[in-house]
Design a protein around this motif. Structure first.
Motif, PDB file in Angstrom:
ATOM      1  N   CYS A   1       3.077   4.917  -3.059  1.00 62.21           N
ATOM      2  CA  CYS A   1       2.680   3.697  -3.476  1.00 62.21           C
ATOM      3  C   CYS A   1       3.715   2.680  -3.729  1.00 62.21           C
ATOM      4  O   CYS A   1       3.999   1.504  -3.215  1.00 62.21           O
ATOM      5  N   ARG A   2       4.859   3.195  -4.231  1.00 68.91           N
ATOM      6  CA  ARG A   2       5.846   2.423  -5.005  1.00 68.91           C
ATOM      7  C   ARG A   2       6.760   1.844  -3.702  1.00 68.91           C
ATOM      8  O   ARG A   2       7.280   0.643  -4.052  1.00 68.91           O
TER       9      ARG A   2
ATOM     10  N   THR B   1       6.413  -2.478  -4.834  1.00 69.32           N
ATOM     11  CA  THR B   1       7.296  -2.958  -5.826  1.00 69.32           C
ATOM     12  C   THR B   1       8.350  -3.786  -4.897  1.00 69.32           C
ATOM     13  O   THR B   1       9.295  -4.126  -5.365  1.00 69.32           O
ATOM     14  N   VAL B   2       7.871  -4.211  -3.653  1.00 64.61           N
ATOM     15  CA  VAL B   2       8.622  -5.158  -2.793  1.00 64.61           C
ATOM     16  C   VAL B   2       7.846  -6.131  -2.208  1.00 64.61           C
ATOM     17  O   VAL B   2       7.074  -6.016  -1.438  1.00 64.61           O
ATOM     18  N   ALA B   3       8.154  -7.360  -2.828  1.00 65.86           N
ATOM     19  CA  ALA B   3       7.294  -8.715  -2.363  1.00 65.86           C
ATOM     20  C   ALA B   3       7.454  -8.852  -0.794  1.00 65.86           C
ATOM     21  O   ALA B   3       6.525  -9.074  -0.245  1.00 65.86           O
ATOM     22  N   GLY B   4       8.565  -8.540  -0.283  1.00 66.64           N
ATOM     23  CA  GLY B   4       8.499  -8.631   1.371  1.00 66.64           C
ATOM     24  C   GLY B   4       7.610  -7.964   2.202  1.00 66.64           C
ATOM     25  O   GLY B   4       7.381  -8.256   3.409  1.00 66.64           O
ATOM     26  N   THR B   5       7.057  -6.889   1.388  1.00 65.49           N
ATOM     27  CA  THR B   5       6.147  -6.062   2.303  1.00 65.49           C
ATOM     28  C   THR B   5       4.653  -6.722   2.431  1.00 65.49           C
ATOM     29  O   THR B   5       4.122  -6.361   3.364  1.00 65.49           O
ATOM     30  N   GLY B   6       4.305  -7.607   1.774  1.00 63.15           N
ATOM     31  CA  GLY B   6       3.115  -8.469   1.770  1.00 63.15           C
ATOM     32  C   GLY B   6       2.094  -7.813   0.701  1.00 63.15           C
ATOM     33  O   GLY B   6       1.011  -8.291   0.657  1.00 63.15           O
TER      34      GLY B   6
ATOM     35  N   GLY C   1      -5.051  -4.162   6.534  1.00 60.12           N
ATOM     36  CA  GLY C   1      -3.701  -5.042   6.667  1.00 60.12           C
ATOM     37  C   GLY C   1      -2.659  -4.180   7.226  1.00 60.12           C
ATOM     38  O   GLY C   1      -2.694  -3.207   8.278  1.00 60.12           O
ATOM     39  N   GLY C   2      -1.597  -4.156   6.498  1.00 58.90           N
ATOM     40  CA  GLY C   2      -0.313  -3.408   6.758  1.00 58.90           C
ATOM     41  C   GLY C   2      -0.418  -1.992   5.999  1.00 58.90           C
ATOM     42  O   GLY C   2       0.468  -1.124   6.379  1.00 58.90           O
ATOM     43  N   MET C   3      -1.453  -1.690   5.239  1.00 59.61           N
ATOM     44  CA  MET C   3      -1.513  -0.476   4.651  1.00 59.61           C
ATOM     45  C   MET C   3      -2.176   0.507   5.477  1.00 59.61           C
ATOM     46  O   MET C   3      -3.275   0.431   6.082  1.00 59.61           O
TER      47      MET C   3
END
Length: 115
Positions: A48-49, A53-58, A88-90
């Motif tokens: 998950c991390r 933890t990265v805003a750019g991933t959305g 979505g992107g997950m």
């Protein structure tokens, strides 16, 4: 009129820069959080991390209660379905092929609350 317009533009630029600073702050806070349970922390770190933890991933940042609120409002069953099937992107199963529903639920609650 020109002076007033200039002040409005300047204020908008300053406020937009503040938004960028708060994203960095949220990322830093997000990176500092980990589940108290060692097994759950291990799963979080490997699955998950890297995205939460990265805003750019959305993806909503861990501990960002405002970003998680509309998601949590959908109910845990919907969120579990999103994790299992991907959303979505997950990717499906959130990259945790050996997690069970209880672990997914605990991870969702942890990421939504930071606790």
């Amino acid at each position: 009129m020109f002076v007033r317009m200039s002040v409005v533009v300047l204020l908008a630029l300053v406020l937009s820069a503040c938004g960028d600073a708060s994203t960095v702050g949220n990322e830093a806070v997000s990176r500092s959080l980990k589940p108290a349970d060692a097994e759950l922390a291990s799963i979080y770190n490997r699955s998950c991390r890297s995205c939460h933890t990265v805003a750019g991933t959305g993806s909503p940042l861990t501990g960002d209660k405002i970003a998680w609120a509309p998601r949590m409002a959908k109910g845990i069953n919907t969120l579990l379905d999103n994790v299992v099937n991907g959303y979505g992107g997950m990717p499906p199963l959130g990259l945790c092929m050996d997690c069970d529903a209880d672990q997914f639920e605990a991870l969702i609650v942890f990421m939504a609350t930071g606790q």
